[in-house]
Design an enzyme around this catalytic site. Structure first.
Site, PDB file in Angstrom:
ATOM      1  N   HIS A 144       0.844  -1.202   0.000  1.00 50.45           N
ATOM      2  CA  HIS A 144       0.000   0.000   0.000  1.00 50.45           C
ATOM      3  C   HIS A 144       0.879   1.251   0.000  1.00 50.45           C
ATOM      4  O   HIS A 144       0.661   2.178  -0.791  1.00 50.45           O
ATOM      5  CB  HIS A 144      -0.903  -0.028   1.238  1.00 50.45           C
ATOM      6  CG  HIS A 144      -1.622   1.260   1.509  1.00 50.45           C
ATOM      7  ND1 HIS A 144      -2.966   1.439   1.229  1.00 50.45           N
ATOM      8  CD2 HIS A 144      -1.191   2.437   2.051  1.00 50.45           C
ATOM      9  CE1 HIS A 144      -3.323   2.665   1.570  1.00 50.45           C
ATOM     10  NE2 HIS A 144      -2.261   3.292   2.075  1.00 50.45           N
ATOM     11  N   GLU A 145       1.876   1.279   0.872  1.00 51.06           N
ATOM     12  CA  GLU A 145       2.746   2.459   0.962  1.00 51.06           C
ATOM     13  C   GLU A 145       3.584   2.631  -0.309  1.00 51.06           C
ATOM     14  O   GLU A 145       3.811   3.746  -0.774  1.00 51.06           O
ATOM     15  CB  GLU A 145       3.654   2.362   2.195  1.00 51.06           C
ATOM     16  CG  GLU A 145       2.908   2.362   3.517  1.00 51.06           C
ATOM     17  CD  GLU A 145       2.026   3.583   3.692  1.00 51.06           C
ATOM     18  OE1 GLU A 145       2.387   4.666   3.181  1.00 51.06           O
ATOM     19  OE2 GLU A 145       0.959   3.469   4.323  1.00 51.06           O
ATOM     20  N   GLU A 219      -5.977   6.995  -0.825  1.00 49.46           N
ATOM     21  CA  GLU A 219      -5.892   5.852   0.082  1.00 49.46           C
ATOM     22  C   GLU A 219      -6.647   4.655  -0.489  1.00 49.46           C
ATOM     23  O   GLU A 219      -6.177   3.515  -0.421  1.00 49.46           O
ATOM     24  CB  GLU A 219      -6.439   6.224   1.464  1.00 49.46           C
ATOM     25  CG  GLU A 219      -5.612   7.254   2.216  1.00 49.46           C
ATOM     26  CD  GLU A 219      -4.183   6.796   2.462  1.00 49.46           C
ATOM     27  OE1 GLU A 219      -3.950   5.579   2.591  1.00 49.46           O
ATOM     28  OE2 GLU A 219      -3.287   7.665   2.512  1.00 49.46           O
TER      29      GLU A 219
END
Length: 303
Positions: A144-145, A219
């Site tokens: 995700h990051e 996000e």
């Protein structure tokens, strides 16, 4: 805006939002500086130098300042072999250069990425996150990051946040410096000077809303592309559920220290259940994120 050779799924919606955000942020920036130049005619060189200097400082150093503020310390593969191994696997999957790897000593379970580009990128996990997650869950969080790095939305958020910082500085200078006290009678210049704090506050509010709208979408985009890259949306969903649930057990003092950096974190930290920050959160709700991952999981399981 994402590197063409990255295997992270492209997101046209994210790209459109980043371009739109930068356009409107730039427009607001021009308006703010224009107002200052109109009011402070005799000091226009100072206005341009200060505004330009702040912009350069924000662009080049804000990511380092944020990483320092969150306690990130770079670690070697010998110090954190599991963390480095997980990032190595993600880089191989995504065909991306390896970022700098860091750990923050904090019991708040979280992770974040900073950097203007892939070359300057840093991915950090807290000791609280490393202690609580299983290897597959940790890999989902790091994917995700890394998505933020691949899509370069970290850099866009860094630049976009500058206008809010500048507007906040102008407001404080106008109020604390007593500019309004210099106005006398119906002097037009005095009236305009009195309006500086109001104009700056409006600019700050608009830039805040623009960055929040981008942040919430980015996000969801990072969740989606990370799940597709690893092929394990359930692992990311498990990490989200676990980290969100553990936040309630973290001391309020630690959460308050983390709150200013919520826009960078994998999951926002809130010091109070009814905190105003929840209403203005930089992240979508847990339910929205889990629903999206459930749909991806269902789609991947179809023959």
């Amino acid at each position: 805006m994402a590197r063409s050779r990255s295997r992270y799924a492209p997101d046209r919606g994210l790209t459109t939002r980043m371009v739109s955000t930068m356009f409107f942020i730039g427009l607001l920036y021009v308006v703010l500086v224009g107002v200052l130049l109109a009011v402070l005619r005799g000091a226009w060189p100072v206005v341009l130098i200060v505004a330009g200097g702040l912009f350069v400082a924000q662009f080049w150093f804000s990511d380092r300042i944020a990483a320092y503020g969150m306690g990130a310390r770079e670690v070697t593969p010998q110090e954190q072999p599991e963390l480095h191994g997980a990032i190595d696997r993600i880089c191989a999957l995504a065909d991306m250069p390896k970022p700098r790897v860091a750990v923050a000593r904090s019991d708040v379970p979280n992770a974040f990425a900073t950097g203007r580009s892939e070359r300057s990128a840093l991915v950090c996990a807290t000791t609280g996150l490393l202690r609580r997650l299983e290897p597959e869950e940790l890999e989902g969080v790091l994917a995700h990051e890394m998505s933020h790095v691949a899509h370069r939305d970290v850099a866009v958020m860094t630049i976009a946040s500058f206008l809010g910082v500048l507007a906040g500085i102008v407001t404080r200078v106008a109020l604390w410096g007593g500019l309004a006290r210099n106005s006398r009678g119906n002097d037009p210049t005095g009236i305009i000077i009195m309006l500086i704090p109001l104009i700056s506050a409006v600019v700050y509010a608009l830039s805040f809303l623009l960055t929040r709208l981008l942040s919430r979408y980015r996000e969801l985009s990072a969740d989606r592309t990370a799940a597709l890259l690893t092929g394990r949306p359930s692992a990311l969903a498990s990490a989200l559920t676990k980290v969100s649930g553990q936040m309630a057990r973290i001391p309020t003092e630690d959460l308050r220290k983390a709150e200013p950096y919520n826009a960078f974190y994998f999951v926002p930290a809130f010091a109070a259940k009814e905190s105003l920050s929840r209403l203005l959160s930089s992240h979508p709700t847990l339910e929205q994120r889990l629903d999206q991952l459930a749909r991806i999981s269902a789609g991947l399981s179809r023959p």
